[in-house]
Design an enzyme around this catalytic site. Structure first.
Site, PDB file in Angstrom:
ATOM      1  N   TYR A   1     -12.372  -7.306   6.242  1.00 19.26           N
ATOM      2  CA  TYR A   1     -11.198  -7.352   5.365  1.00 19.26           C
ATOM      3  C   TYR A   1     -10.893  -8.818   5.064  1.00 19.26           C
ATOM      4  CZ  TYR A   1      -6.581  -7.211   3.409  1.00 19.26           C
ATOM      5  OH  TYR A   1      -5.516  -7.394   2.555  1.00 19.26           O
TER       6      TYR A   1
ATOM      7  N   ASP B   1     -13.758 -16.596   8.160  1.00 15.86           N
ATOM      8  CA  ASP B   1     -12.376 -16.252   7.835  1.00 15.86           C
ATOM      9  C   ASP B   1     -11.592 -16.131   9.141  1.00 15.86           C
ATOM     10  OD1 ASP B   1      -9.980 -15.094   7.230  1.00 15.86           O
ATOM     11  OD2 ASP B   1     -10.789 -13.620   5.832  1.00 15.86           O
TER      12      ASP B   1
ATOM     13  N   TYR C   1       0.827  -1.214   0.000  1.00 16.91           N
ATOM     14  CA  TYR C   1       0.000   0.000   0.000  1.00 16.91           C
ATOM     15  C   TYR C   1       0.859   1.260   0.000  1.00 16.91           C
ATOM     16  CZ  TYR C   1      -2.783  -3.801   1.897  1.00 16.91           C
ATOM     17  OH  TYR C   1      -3.357  -5.019   2.099  1.00 16.91           O
TER      18      TYR C   1
ATOM     19  N   LYS D   1      -2.105 -16.841   7.725  1.00 13.90           N
ATOM     20  CA  LYS D   1      -1.224 -16.054   8.603  1.00 13.90           C
ATOM     21  C   LYS D   1      -0.393 -16.891   9.589  1.00 13.90           C
ATOM     22  CE  LYS D   1      -2.758 -11.380   8.047  1.00 13.90           C
ATOM     23  NZ  LYS D   1      -4.054 -10.984   7.506  1.00 13.90           N
TER      24      LYS D   1
HETATM   25  C1  LIG Z   1      -4.592 -10.926   6.127  1.00 12.91           C
HETATM   26  C2  LIG Z   1      -5.973 -11.399   5.943  1.00 12.91           C
HETATM   27  C3  LIG Z   1      -6.394 -11.921   4.712  1.00 12.91           C
HETATM   28  C4  LIG Z   1      -5.498 -11.963   3.499  1.00 12.91           C
HETATM   29  O1  LIG Z   1      -4.413 -12.821   3.676  1.00 12.91           O
HETATM   30  P1  LIG Z   1      -3.089 -12.623   2.780  1.00 12.91           P
HETATM   31  O2  LIG Z   1      -2.212 -13.771   3.193  1.00 12.91           O
HETATM   32  O3  LIG Z   1      -2.524 -11.289   3.120  1.00 12.91           O
HETATM   33  O4  LIG Z   1      -3.511 -12.723   1.360  1.00 12.91           O
HETATM   34  C5  LIG Z   1      -7.698 -12.365   4.627  1.00 12.91           C
HETATM   35  N1  LIG Z   1      -8.527 -12.315   5.682  1.00 12.91           N
HETATM   36  C6  LIG Z   1      -8.147 -11.845   6.884  1.00 12.91           C
HETATM   37  C7  LIG Z   1      -9.117 -11.843   8.028  1.00 12.91           C
HETATM   38  C8  LIG Z   1      -6.868 -11.352   7.050  1.00 12.91           C
HETATM   39  O5  LIG Z   1      -6.513 -10.849   8.236  1.00 12.91           O
END
Ligand SMILES: *Cc1c(COP(=O)(O)O)cnc(C)c1O
Length: 440
Positions: free
Chosen positions: A160, A261, A32, A290
């Site tokens: 997000y 997610d 970014y 992550k």
């Molecule tokens: C970081 C994140 C993503 C995206 O993951 P990347 O490995 O950066 O592509 C998707 N959802 C959530 C909740 C996140 O924190």
């Protein structure tokens, strides 16, 4: 011979970091960021435990876990060994037509530690890609059953889910990160963001907006996608377990899949191994990423149920249309296996609980400040929300001076330290936050 060749042929001890940083500023994009007017970056030479070591010898205590990832700190001997051992066998093989022990072991581990209905694993190479795969699963589930009108997602504001186009389409449409793309993104349905814990005790009406949107649009909705209990990069907002519980029931009632997610919340960050455990629900699809590899390598996974698999196979073809080149990379799977074992063998719940208590104590002084809207803590996540955005160009050098690595985002100064952080190290982090925020 160009400058960059010079840098690349030098050993680490003789790297000229001022040249390197100059080249970086001119040619290398950071997240970014602007290429013509880049914000300053710090060169990291090595990292160990909770410390990052910079080119000038400065050591910084990491308060970010490299964005929710480095649970066990850096340069951990057991995780290093896992990668080393696997590299002696094979660093990668294609996953089409081949399989390997690290992937199957990891699939079993993930199935064993998540809710019972999740029995199938798709390995993806990043969180965003895993979100794409989860959306494909949900769409294919309905398409294969002849319900091609069920092609939209329902989600909540302040979410997000990543930076790829499918994921972007579910992110908050107004928060500035992706809104320039609105015209080319899939159009989904957005409900109000869940009320946060700080808005007080649960009220029945908190579920009304998403309930009405489900009621009115369920014929076109394939799935609800949401971050459980904590909205992360879209504002670090903590919400009620009741919201998730009722959302689960509504998804059943209106015949819509539920995608959770857990990319940011997974592996203990919010106080339970997975955040959905706090609502005691099962999802149709769960995404992890992550911290999956302890922050060592990029890897994510999508877990789903027999029900979803059978739905996808209802048309007799039964193939999920995805297959990244580096799917289930053996190095990444090996370090993920080692990281999960390390986590489960550690007293992680006590560690996270102690971090939570210390964050609450340590950030308390910020509550008195007029510039501070709110201080909130959940698990190993601490947030100081300001009334106005904090300028990184001003605050970043201050944090560095105080010996900590923190990266405020908009109005949020947030901490998510590695679980291995000691009391003194965490004290240095929270004191630095109080000191910098007091200077605003
Ligand atoms: C970081 C994140 C993503 C995206 O993951 P990347 O490995 O950066 O592509 C998707 N959802 C959530 C909740 C996140 O924190």
């Amino acid at each position: 011979m160009g400058f960059y060749k010079l840098v690349l042929t030098m050993t680490q001890n003789t790297v000229n970091y001022s040249n390197l940083l100059r080249y970086d500023a001119k040619h290398v994009w950071h997240p970014y960021s602007s290429m013509s007017n880049p914000a300053p970056v710090l060169a990291v030479v090595s990292a160990k435990g909770v410390y990052l070591e910079l080119a000038d010898g400065t050591r910084l205590i990491d308060g970010m876990s490299s964005w929710w990832s480095a649970l066990h700190g850096y340069n951990h001997p057991i995780l290093n060994q896992a990668i080393l051992d696997q590299s002696q066998k094979m660093s990668h093989v294609m996953f089409g037509g081949l399989t390997h022990e690290p992937a199957v072991t990891l699939a079993k581990k993930l199935i064993d530690i998540t809710c019972d209905n999740l029995q199938h694993v798709f390995f993806a190479d990043s969180g965003s890609v895993a979100v794409e795969v989860s959306i494909k699963m949900a769409l294919q589930y309905w398409f294969a059953q002849g319900e091609s009108q069920k092609s939209k997602l329902l989600t909540v504001r302040n979410g997000y889910y990543g930076d790829t186009f499918g994921a972007m389409a579910a992110c908050d449409p107004d928060n500035g990160m992706h809104n320039m793309f609105t015209g080319v993104l899939a159009q989904h349905i957005f409900a109000d963001a869940p009320a946060t814990l700080s808005e007080g005790a649960w009220k029945a009406e908190y579920i009304d907006d998403i309930k009405n949107k489900l009621k009115n649009n369920h014929q076109q909705i394939a799935a609800v996608i949401i971050e459980p209990m904590v909205q992360n990069a879209g504002g670090i907002r903590f919400y009620h377990a009741e919201y998730l519980q009722q959302l689960r029931s509504l998804c059943d009632q209106y015949n819509v899949l539920l995608i959770l997610d857990e990319i940011a919340t997974g592996f203990g960050r919010s106080g339970t191994l997975f955040a959905y455990e706090q609502a005691n629900i099962q999802a149709d699809i769960v995404i992890v990423g992550k911290a999956l590899t302890g922050g060592y390598m990029t890897l994510a996974a999508v877990l789903t149920s027999n029900k979803v698999v059978q739905g996808i196979e209802a048309d007799g073809k039964g193939v999920l249309m995805h297959g990244p080149t580096f799917m289930a990379n053996p190095l990444a799977c090996s370090v993920a296996n080692a990281s999960i074992e390390l986590l489960l063998e550690s007293p992680w719940q006590e560690n996270v609980c102690a971090i939570q208590q210390q964050l609450e104590q340590g950030l308390k002084p910020c509550r008195q400040l007029k510039t501070v809207k709110e201080v909130r803590v959940k698990g190993a996540i601490g947030v100081v929300e300001l009334y106005e955005p904090i300028d990184i160009k001003w605050s970043q050098p201050l944090f560095t001076e105080l010996g900590v690595w923190l990266r405020p985002f908009g109005k949020l100064v947030y901490l998510m330290p590695p679980f291995i952080i000691t009391k003194n190290e965490l004290k240095q982090l929270t004191s630095a936050v109080c000191e910098v925020v007091a200077k605003i």
